[in-house]
Design an enzyme around this catalytic site. Structure first.
Site, PDB file in Angstrom:
ATOM      1  CD  GLU A 102       1.098  -5.330   5.621  1.00  0.00           C
ATOM      2  OE1 GLU A 102       2.129  -6.346   5.889  1.00  0.00           O
ATOM      3  OE2 GLU A 102       0.663  -5.801   4.614  1.00  0.00           O
ATOM      4  CB  ALA A 112      -1.030  -0.008   1.156  1.00  0.00           C
ATOM      5  CD  GLU A 133      -2.516  -7.740   2.908  1.00  0.00           C
ATOM      6  OE1 GLU A 133      -2.079  -6.609   2.211  1.00  0.00           O
ATOM      7  OE2 GLU A 133      -3.269  -8.309   3.592  1.00  0.00           O
ATOM      8  N   GLY A 142       0.739  -5.220   1.070  1.00  0.00           N
ATOM      9  CA  GLY A 142      -0.207  -5.390   0.247  1.00  0.00           C
ATOM     10  C   GLY A 142       0.230  -5.905  -1.348  1.00  0.00           C
TER      11      GLY A 142
HETATM   12  C1  LIG Z   1      12.130  -2.947   0.276  1.00  0.00           C
HETATM   13  C2  LIG Z   1      11.570  -1.529  -0.308  1.00  0.00           C
HETATM   14  C3  LIG Z   1      10.037  -1.889  -1.250  1.00  0.00           C
HETATM   15  C4  LIG Z   1      12.636  -0.865  -1.330  1.00  0.00           C
HETATM   16  O1  LIG Z   1      13.676  -0.692  -1.042  1.00  0.00           O
HETATM   17  P1  LIG Z   1      14.746   0.182  -1.539  1.00  0.00           P
HETATM   18  O2  LIG Z   1      15.100  -0.261  -2.901  1.00  0.00           O
HETATM   19  O3  LIG Z   1      16.015   0.348  -0.705  1.00  0.00           O
HETATM   20  O4  LIG Z   1      14.167   1.769  -1.711  1.00  0.00           O
HETATM   21  P2  LIG Z   1      13.711   2.656  -0.572  1.00  0.00           P
HETATM   22  O5  LIG Z   1      14.799   3.610  -0.382  1.00  0.00           O
HETATM   23  O6  LIG Z   1      13.334   1.950   0.792  1.00  0.00           O
HETATM   24  O7  LIG Z   1      12.401   3.261  -1.091  1.00  0.00           O
HETATM   25  C5  LIG Z   1      12.461   4.073  -2.484  1.00  0.00           C
HETATM   26  C6  LIG Z   1      11.412   5.163  -2.282  1.00  0.00           C
HETATM   27  O8  LIG Z   1       9.976   4.429  -2.147  1.00  0.00           O
HETATM   28  C7  LIG Z   1       9.225   4.789  -0.999  1.00  0.00           C
HETATM   29  N1  LIG Z   1       8.557   3.783  -0.675  1.00  0.00           N
HETATM   30  C8  LIG Z   1       8.910   2.402  -0.589  1.00  0.00           C
HETATM   31  N2  LIG Z   1       7.846   1.881  -0.055  1.00  0.00           N
HETATM   32  C9  LIG Z   1       6.620   2.712  -0.247  1.00  0.00           C
HETATM   33  C10 LIG Z   1       5.579   2.294  -0.106  1.00  0.00           C
HETATM   34  N3  LIG Z   1       4.871   1.291   0.507  1.00  0.00           N
HETATM   35  N4  LIG Z   1       4.534   3.557   0.101  1.00  0.00           N
HETATM   36  C11 LIG Z   1       5.006   4.629  -0.248  1.00  0.00           C
HETATM   37  N5  LIG Z   1       6.371   4.901  -0.465  1.00  0.00           N
HETATM   38  C12 LIG Z   1       7.254   3.894  -0.527  1.00  0.00           C
HETATM   39  C13 LIG Z   1      10.451   5.205  -0.056  1.00  0.00           C
HETATM   40  O9  LIG Z   1       9.948   6.165   0.869  1.00  0.00           O
HETATM   41  C14 LIG Z   1      11.498   5.994  -0.913  1.00  0.00           C
HETATM   42  O10 LIG Z   1      10.940   7.149  -1.283  1.00  0.00           O
HETATM   43  P3  LIG Z   1      12.138   8.210  -1.285  1.00  0.00           P
HETATM   44  O11 LIG Z   1      12.982   8.098  -2.648  1.00  0.00           O
HETATM   45  O12 LIG Z   1      12.914   8.412   0.174  1.00  0.00           O
HETATM   46  O13 LIG Z   1      11.217   9.684  -1.490  1.00  0.00           O
HETATM   47  C15 LIG Z   1      11.274  -0.562   0.476  1.00  0.00           C
HETATM   48  O14 LIG Z   1      11.186   0.543   0.154  1.00  0.00           O
HETATM   49  C16 LIG Z   1      10.464  -1.116   1.512  1.00  0.00           C
HETATM   50  O15 LIG Z   1      10.587  -1.877   2.644  1.00  0.00           O
HETATM   51  N6  LIG Z   1       9.221  -0.477   1.486  1.00  0.00           N
HETATM   52  C17 LIG Z   1       7.914  -0.682   2.373  1.00  0.00           C
HETATM   53  C18 LIG Z   1       7.394  -1.763   2.285  1.00  0.00           C
HETATM   54  C19 LIG Z   1       6.325  -1.998   3.241  1.00  0.00           C
HETATM   55  O16 LIG Z   1       6.282  -1.798   4.284  1.00  0.00           O
HETATM   56  N7  LIG Z   1       5.291  -2.271   2.725  1.00  0.00           N
HETATM   57  C20 LIG Z   1       3.953  -2.473   3.382  1.00  0.00           C
HETATM   58  C21 LIG Z   1       2.977  -1.188   3.210  1.00  0.00           C
HETATM   59  S1  LIG Z   1       1.586  -1.133   4.321  1.00  0.00           S
HETATM   60  C22 LIG Z   1       0.643  -2.220   3.370  1.00  0.00           C
HETATM   61  O17 LIG Z   1       1.043  -2.424   2.239  1.00  0.00           O
HETATM   62  C23 LIG Z   1      -0.864  -2.412   3.902  1.00  0.00           C
HETATM   63  C24 LIG Z   1      -1.676  -3.139   3.321  1.00  0.00           C
HETATM   64  C25 LIG Z   1      -2.806  -3.378   4.033  1.00  0.00           C
HETATM   65  C26 LIG Z   1      -4.124  -2.668   3.474  1.00  0.00           C
HETATM   66  C27 LIG Z   1      -4.013  -1.665   3.692  1.00  0.00           C
HETATM   67  C28 LIG Z   1      -5.346  -0.709   3.636  1.00  0.00           C
HETATM   68  C29 LIG Z   1      -5.305   0.344   4.299  1.00  0.00           C
HETATM   69  C30 LIG Z   1      -6.673   1.165   4.219  1.00  0.00           C
HETATM   70  C31 LIG Z   1      -7.713   0.671   5.570  1.00  0.00           C
HETATM   71  C32 LIG Z   1      -8.183   1.630   6.269  1.00  0.00           C
HETATM   72  C33 LIG Z   1      -9.001   0.863   7.385  1.00  0.00           C
HETATM   73  C34 LIG Z   1      -9.132   1.901   8.549  1.00  0.00           C
HETATM   74  C35 LIG Z   1     -10.398   2.293   8.643  1.00  0.00           C
HETATM   75  C36 LIG Z   1     -10.391   3.409   9.712  1.00  0.00           C
HETATM   76  C37 LIG Z   1     -11.771   3.855  10.129  1.00  0.00           C
HETATM   77  O18 LIG Z   1     -12.784   2.888  10.073  1.00  0.00           O
HETATM   78  O19 LIG Z   1     -11.916   4.970  10.449  1.00  0.00           O
END
Ligand SMILES: CC(C)(COP(=O)(O)OP(=O)(O)OC[C@H]1O[C@@H](n2cnc3c(N)ncnc32)[C@H](O)[C@@H]1OP(=O)(O)O)[C@@H](O)C(=O)NCCC(=O)NCCSC(=O)/C=C/CCCCCCCCCCCCC(=O)O
Length: 715
Positions: free
Chosen positions: A123, A61, A103, A100
């Site tokens: 997450e 996500a 997933e 995600g």
């Molecule tokens: C391993 C990586 C993917 C890559 O690593 P690397 O190559 O070293 O690069 P980085 O330097 O880390 O990243 C490069 C740039 O990319 C940006 N980045 C990376 N990942 C993301 C991301 N997921 N989103 C946004 N941006 C991202 C990073 O910041 C760098 O940017 P910049 O160059 O510095 O500007 C590594 O990046 C990594 O590990 N990434 C994270 C992976 C991760 O953690 N993924 C999980 C994300 S959470 C998720 O997926 C959740 C899913 C479940 C569903 C969610 C549903 C949400 C809504 C629900 C709401 C319900 C609540 C209701 C409330 C109410 O009712 O009120």
């Protein structure tokens, strides 16, 4: 943000297009909805492959969206539609399939992955749970224990490990998308019934209640107050005990409690801060994107005590050649033996082959003559280091970088001993250096941008979170630690016991309170530093030194030979020297009573709120002074130092983020309150930057840098 093309005649290839990691932004989610609908309804498409652009499947996500109003189609129905499709859908996983992203892959009928790809559900490290069906599908696919391990730790797997666990169907070292297309062609017409994970039963351990009770106890203990790991266990328990649809409902309910929580905000702040600190800058104007690191292949380490050994191991594990120098023959033999043991244990744990053969040991300093970078790790003795830097400056190549692992001494002074002060920086590792993630890279006023860039890059290669900081006594981490530790001692003088102080800090989330930590690292360490600063007056009990309040308690314990765990007694009592089980010590209690009586101190009841406010606000206040002086470029730098080097609970975001959450006005008001009560404690005097931020309306932490840089009157 997703494109559909037809390849090999009948395969619909859907590519996610959102560089750099193809995060599932609203536009990407809409793109998936549209392309899946078209692929499923196109009679010429017989099977579908989903991949990501530029060699990355999907980083999950879009975390940036979490802070604001969420719009666009939600993930759960998208994934349900993919799984329900009557044409086979294959995920082609390259680079990463995280959160995600994984997933999405689990909703597909088949998964093919590159062997080196990273897969996981991280997450929990963002204060969330895999709420797009991850907690319900993964246990059905690989069983409850393995799924719990991945979901509660958030750890990443390689493609090869994922195959072993049964998460993917095939691993390839060839072109993954081509392999997936070939595979998609081969399965057309086969039944998909057994491929829809949501319809599978969940393989569970025999006594499920007892099993989850045990897991919950373990997870709560290691969570130190973090709520997401606990919610992850509850969600997996739902997968084990409820039908899929009800399990999904439970997953959503649990996610709703986490999503808006302060802990989730703190952990997501940590995610971005870790990336912010790698984009370093210094007051001289040098920056990460304009300073090119020098290539380094061979590093010298001088001094093979605890720190030098750990640094040698960390360098070797990063694949660098190391020349390890220790001038005392006996110490050298002991170090060689210890380093081999550390390497063997690490290689076994990581399942990799041993890497010791690129270390050369020597008792001669001249052995480092041809290295590109030296890390000095001798005793914390300025005279010794001065002499060494003079020698190194003469015997090393003219462009060799000279780095010191000092934890507090003046880097600029060391630089002034050399012919090329611009090539000197601090590389302050934390013990054990091959385990701890933090590296403070300390630049002096004369350090060249290339020297800083090289040390930062070397830290990255060693797997460290490297933070560039300015030169001052104690740099960032240890400078802030001083008021924190001092406040703890003052509280004990005033009536608290070490147990009361430690319990409050451990309940806050620190793995260890200040006194247990001091017993572990050795009381003599701080004693030596205080001696060097001229603060220690043997046998004296005076409580004012160098014009400010001082607690001689630590010195008095050291004079009794109570150095902590290694001597079996310190602030606590241990069964034997080296034992780790801390017990309250009746001797210490009487000693404190006598001490207070002799000092005329009337013991009072101290509660955990006062412990937290005085210890943490004193630490935070020093953080504001550090920001004001430009020693740290921003609050993120301080927070990452504290999270990765000092055990500050990550789910609180670090000290500066914590202050922003408590409210800067509140922190200021409490500091003013305590300063009135204790005017002889300078570190309780509120920092002028804190005042400035409060009078600017306590802006969000992301805006502090602007305020810090704004010209201001010192009046
Ligand atoms: C391993 C990586 C993917 C890559 O690593 P690397 O190559 O070293 O690069 P980085 O330097 O880390 O990243 C490069 C740039 O990319 C940006 N980045 C990376 N990942 C993301 C991301 N997921 N989103 C946004 N941006 C991202 C990073 O910041 C760098 O940017 P910049 O160059 O510095 O500007 C590594 O990046 C990594 O590990 N990434 C994270 C992976 C991760 O953690 N993924 C999980 C994300 S959470 C998720 O997926 C959740 C899913 C479940 C569903 C969610 C549903 C949400 C809504 C629900 C709401 C319900 C609540 C209701 C409330 C109410 O009712 O009120």
């Amino acid at each position: 943000m997703a494109a559909l093309t037809r390849v090999s005649g009948s395969v619909g290839l859907i590519s996610l297009l959102n560089p750099p990691v193809n995060a599932l932004s609203a536009a990407v989610r809409q793109g998936i909805v549209d392309t899946v609908r078209r692929a499923v309804s196109d009679p010429q498409v017989k099977s579908v492959v989903i991949c990501g652009q530029n060699g990355v499947f999907c980083g999950g996500a879009d975390i940036k969206e979490f802070g604001g109003h969420m719009s666009g189609p939600p993930l759960v129905p998208i994934f349900n539609t993919i799984e329900a499709a009557d044409k086979p859908v294959v995920a082609a996983i390259e680079g990463s399939a995280l959160g995600g992203g994984l997933e999405l892959a689990l909703a597909c009928h088949y998964r093919i992955t590159q062997s080196k790809a990273r897969l996981g559900l991280p997450e929990v490290s963002l204060g969330l749970l895999p709420a797009a069906g991850g907690t319900q599908r993964l246990p059905r696919l690989i069983g409850v224990p393995a799924a719990l391990d991945l979901i509660t730790t958030g750890r990443h797997l390689t493609g090869a490990e994922a195959l072993k666990l049964g998460i993917v169907d095939q691993v390839t070292d060839q072109n993954t998308v081509e392999a997936a297309v070939k595979f998609a062609l081969s399965i057309v017409g086969q039944s998909l019934e057994s491929r829809r994970i949501s319809t599978l039963p969940c393989p569970c351990p025999a006594d499920i209640d007892a099993f989850f009770e045990g897991v919950m106890q373990r997870v709560k203990k290691s969570a130190h107050g973090a709520i997401a790991p606990v919610a992850c266990v509850q969600a997996v328990q739902a997968a084990a005990t409820l039908p899929f649809t009800q399990g999904m409902q439970r997953e959503q309910e649990l996610m709703a409690t986490l999503f808006g929580s302060g802990q989730a905000r703190a952990l997501q702040y940590c995610f971005f801060s870790q990336r912010v600190v790698s984009k370093w800058s210094s007051p001289s104007g040098s920056r990460w994107d304009t300073s090119k690191p020098k290539p380094v292949t061979k590093v010298g380490v001088i001094g093979l005590g605890t720190m030098g050994r750990g640094i040698t191991v960390a360098l070797a594990l990063a694949g660098l050649s190391v020349v390890a120098v220790e001038t005392q023959q006996q110490q050298m033999m002991a170090a060689q033996h210890a380093v081999s043991g550390m390497l063997e244990r690490t290689a076994r744990r990581r399942g990799v082959s041993l890497v010791g053969d690129q270390i050369r040991y020597s008792v001669e300093l001249e052995a480092v003559a041809d290295v590109e970078l030296v890390i000095e790790a001798v005793f914390e003795d300025m005279a010794l280091k001065e002499k060494l830097f003079k020698q190194l400056s003469t015997l090393c190549k003219a462009d060799t970088l000279l780095c010191s692992n000092t934890s507090s001494l003046d880097i600029d002074h060391l630089a002034s001993q050399t012919h090329s002060p611009q090539l000197v920086v601090g590389m302050h590792f934390f013990a054990p250096a091959h385990v701890m993630k933090l590296l403070e890279v300390v630049y002096g006023p004369r350090s060249a941008p290339q020297a800083v860039a090289t040390a930062m890059e070397l830290g990255k290669r060693m797997g460290k979170v490297s933070v560039a900081v300015g030169n001052c006594s104690g740099f960032v981490g240890n400078r802030m630690l001083m008021p924190y530790v001092e406040e703890a001692s003052f509280l004990v003088e005033e009536g608290a016991s070490p147990e009361i102080v430690d319990r409050a800090l451990e309940e806050f989330g620190f793995p260890m309170g200040v006194f247990r930590m001091s017993d572990l690292s050795g009381l003599d360490v701080g004693w030596k530093v205080r001696k060097a600063r001229g603060l220690v007056e043997p046998g004296q009990m005076s409580r004012v030194r160098q014009g400010r309040r001082y607690s001689p308690l630590g010195d008095l314990l050291c004079e009794q030979g109570r150095f902590g765990q290694k001597t079996g007694r310190g602030w606590y009592l241990y069964d034997s020297a080296g034992s780790r089980e801390a017990q309250p010590d009746p001797w210490l209690q009487s000693f404190l009573e006598e001490y207070r009586a002799r000092q005329g101190l009337v013991s009072r009841r101290i509660d955990s709120q006062e412990v937290l406010e005085r210890c943490l606000y004193a630490l935070i206040n020093e953080g504001f002074n550090i920001l004001q002086e430009g020693i740290a470029a921003g609050p993120e730098d301080i927070d990452m130092i504290y999270v990765f080097g000092y055990g500050f609970p990550r789910h609180r975001g670090g000290p500066m983020f914590y202050a922003s959450q408590v409210g800067l006005a509140q922190v200021l008001q409490r500091l003013e309150h305590y300063q009135q009560l204790h005017p002889d404690i300078p570190h309780l005097r509120p920092s002028s930057l804190l005042r400035r931020l409060v009078s600017s309306g306590s802006p969000r932490i992301q805006r502090w840098r602007e305020i810090i840089r704004m010209p201001h009157s010192s009046l």
